[in-house]
Design an enzyme around this catalytic site. Structure first.
Site, PDB file in Angstrom:
ATOM      1  N   THR A   1      28.465  38.672  -3.634  1.00 25.46           N
ATOM      2  CA  THR A   1      27.428  38.704  -4.661  1.00 25.46           C
ATOM      3  C   THR A   1      26.960  37.318  -5.083  1.00 25.46           C
ATOM      4  OG1 THR A   1      29.115  38.845  -6.399  1.00 25.46           O
ATOM      5  CG2 THR A   1      28.186  40.923  -5.588  1.00 25.46           C
TER       6      THR A   1
ATOM      7  N   GLY B   1      27.457  32.699  -4.051  1.00 28.90           N
ATOM      8  CA  GLY B   1      28.071  31.648  -3.265  1.00 28.90           C
ATOM      9  C   GLY B   1      27.970  31.833  -1.768  1.00 28.90           C
ATOM     10  N   ILE B   2      29.067  31.536  -1.064  1.00 31.64           N
ATOM     11  CA  ILE B   2      29.092  31.582   0.393  1.00 31.64           C
ATOM     12  C   ILE B   2      28.813  32.981   0.911  1.00 31.64           C
ATOM     13  CG2 ILE B   2      30.576  31.305   2.416  1.00 31.64           C
ATOM     14  CD1 ILE B   2      32.025  29.057   0.833  1.00 31.64           C
ATOM     15  N   GLY B   3      29.392  33.991   0.272  1.00 33.16           N
ATOM     16  CA  GLY B   3      29.198  35.360   0.730  1.00 33.16           C
ATOM     17  C   GLY B   3      27.742  35.781   0.676  1.00 33.16           C
TER      18      GLY B   3
ATOM     19  N   THR C   1      32.749  40.970   2.456  1.00 29.75           N
ATOM     20  CA  THR C   1      33.338  41.300   1.158  1.00 29.75           C
ATOM     21  C   THR C   1      33.129  40.150   0.187  1.00 29.75           C
ATOM     22  OG1 THR C   1      35.519  40.440   1.798  1.00 29.75           O
ATOM     23  CG2 THR C   1      35.079  42.780   2.232  1.00 29.75           C
ATOM     24  N   GLY C   2      33.022  40.495  -1.089  1.00 29.59           N
ATOM     25  CA  GLY C   2      32.846  39.472  -2.117  1.00 29.59           C
ATOM     26  C   GLY C   2      31.590  38.659  -1.918  1.00 29.59           C
TER      27      GLY C   2
ATOM     28  N   SER D   1      40.361  27.789   3.994  1.00 32.82           N
ATOM     29  CA  SER D   1      39.996  26.657   3.139  1.00 32.82           C
ATOM     30  C   SER D   1      40.633  25.405   3.699  1.00 32.82           C
ATOM     31  CB  SER D   1      40.482  26.872   1.711  1.00 32.82           C
ATOM     32  OG  SER D   1      40.344  25.692   0.938  1.00 32.82           O
TER      33      SER D   1
ATOM     34  N   TYR E   1      47.016  28.532  -4.493  1.00 33.94           N
ATOM     35  CA  TYR E   1      45.814  28.828  -3.703  1.00 33.94           C
ATOM     36  C   TYR E   1      45.956  28.266  -2.294  1.00 33.94           C
ATOM     37  CZ  TYR E   1      40.962  28.555  -2.091  1.00 33.94           C
ATOM     38  OH  TYR E   1      39.814  28.653  -1.351  1.00 33.94           O
TER      39      TYR E   1
END
Length: 251
Positions: free
Chosen positions: A16, A18-20, A13-14, A138, A151
């Site tokens: 599009t 960076g890390i994903g 998921t997510g 994180s 966060y």
């Protein structure tokens, strides 16, 4: 080895940027068929082009239950199962105590905790014995960070979800682990410094001074850690938190 996920069905998921996105590229290269989600249609199209083969893109917002239902219904129809689930969608904003707003708390916990809970819960009927669930953590979850408390607290919640879920899933053969990066050179991180490249580089350089390895991570380094948790190399790793932070929160 280039086939550690040969024939596997993965959902990130997510994914599009960076890390994903880096993880989706690696999983596809390792033989998986990867489903990725993202909110923006154009970003999904760009990610599809970047990944190339073995990818299916689904436009979805992980905070919307109806969107999650659509994601898992499509995967059920097309693939019938999920072998690897990386609940990667997440984010946060900077506000110090005294300026924290109800909106910030709701949005941060809505994305990092509530959406993650229902992503995993709705995936359960498709997860098979031997499957791997990776939760986006994180290093901020165990270290105080100025103006980043909401966060950080949301990521601490993720850590306990993994500890609890392995008890709920005892005997199913489903593993749940947390992958906790430190600072990673991604569009999301650079965005905290604004649009000025000089300010962005200054932030990256400063963060590097806080890390024992002397630099921030690149997204593909975190993807390699995700690959370890996704494949059979980690077949007896369960309920763990893998820090990929260059030692930042460990020293």
């Amino acid at each position: 080895m280039s086939d550690r996920l040969d024939g596997k069905i993965a959902l990130i998921t997510g994914a599009t940027q960076g890390i994903g996105l880096a993880t989706a590229k690696l999983f596809a290269a390792q033989g998986a068929h990867v489903y990725i989600t993202g909110r923006d249609a154009e970003a999904l199209k760009s990610a599809h082009n970047a990944i190339g083969a073995n990818v299916t893109c689904i436009q979805a917002d992980s905070t919307q239950i109806t969107d999650l239902d659509h994601v898992f219904e499509q995967i059920k129809t097309e693939a019938g199962r999920i072998d690897v689930l990386y609940a990667n969608a997440g984010g946060g904003t900077l506000l110090p105590l005294g300026q924290i707003t109800e909106q910030q708390v709701d949005e941060t916990f809505g994305l990092n905790v509530k959406a993650l809970i229902f992503t995993v819960q709705k995936a359960l009927p498709l997860l098979v014995s031997g499957s791997s669930v990776i939760l986006a953590g994180s290093s901020a979850s165990i270290a105080g960070t100025a103006a980043f408390s909401v966060y950080s607290a949301s990521k601490a919640a993720v850590r306990n979800l993994a500890r609890s879920w392995i008890l709920d899933l005892k005997g199913t053969g489903i593993r749940v682990n947390v992958l906790s990066p430190g600072p990673v050179r991604t569009p999301a991180l650079l965005g905290y410094a604004g649009d000025d490249p000089a300010q962005q580089q200054g932030m990256i350089d400063y963060l590097g001074t806080l890390i024992p390895m002397g630099r921030v991570a690149e997204a593909d380094e975190i993807a390699k850690a995700a690959l370890f948790l996704a494949c059979d190399d980690s077949s007896f790793v369960n309920g763990a938190e893998l820090f990929a932070d260059g030692g930042m929160a460990q020293a």
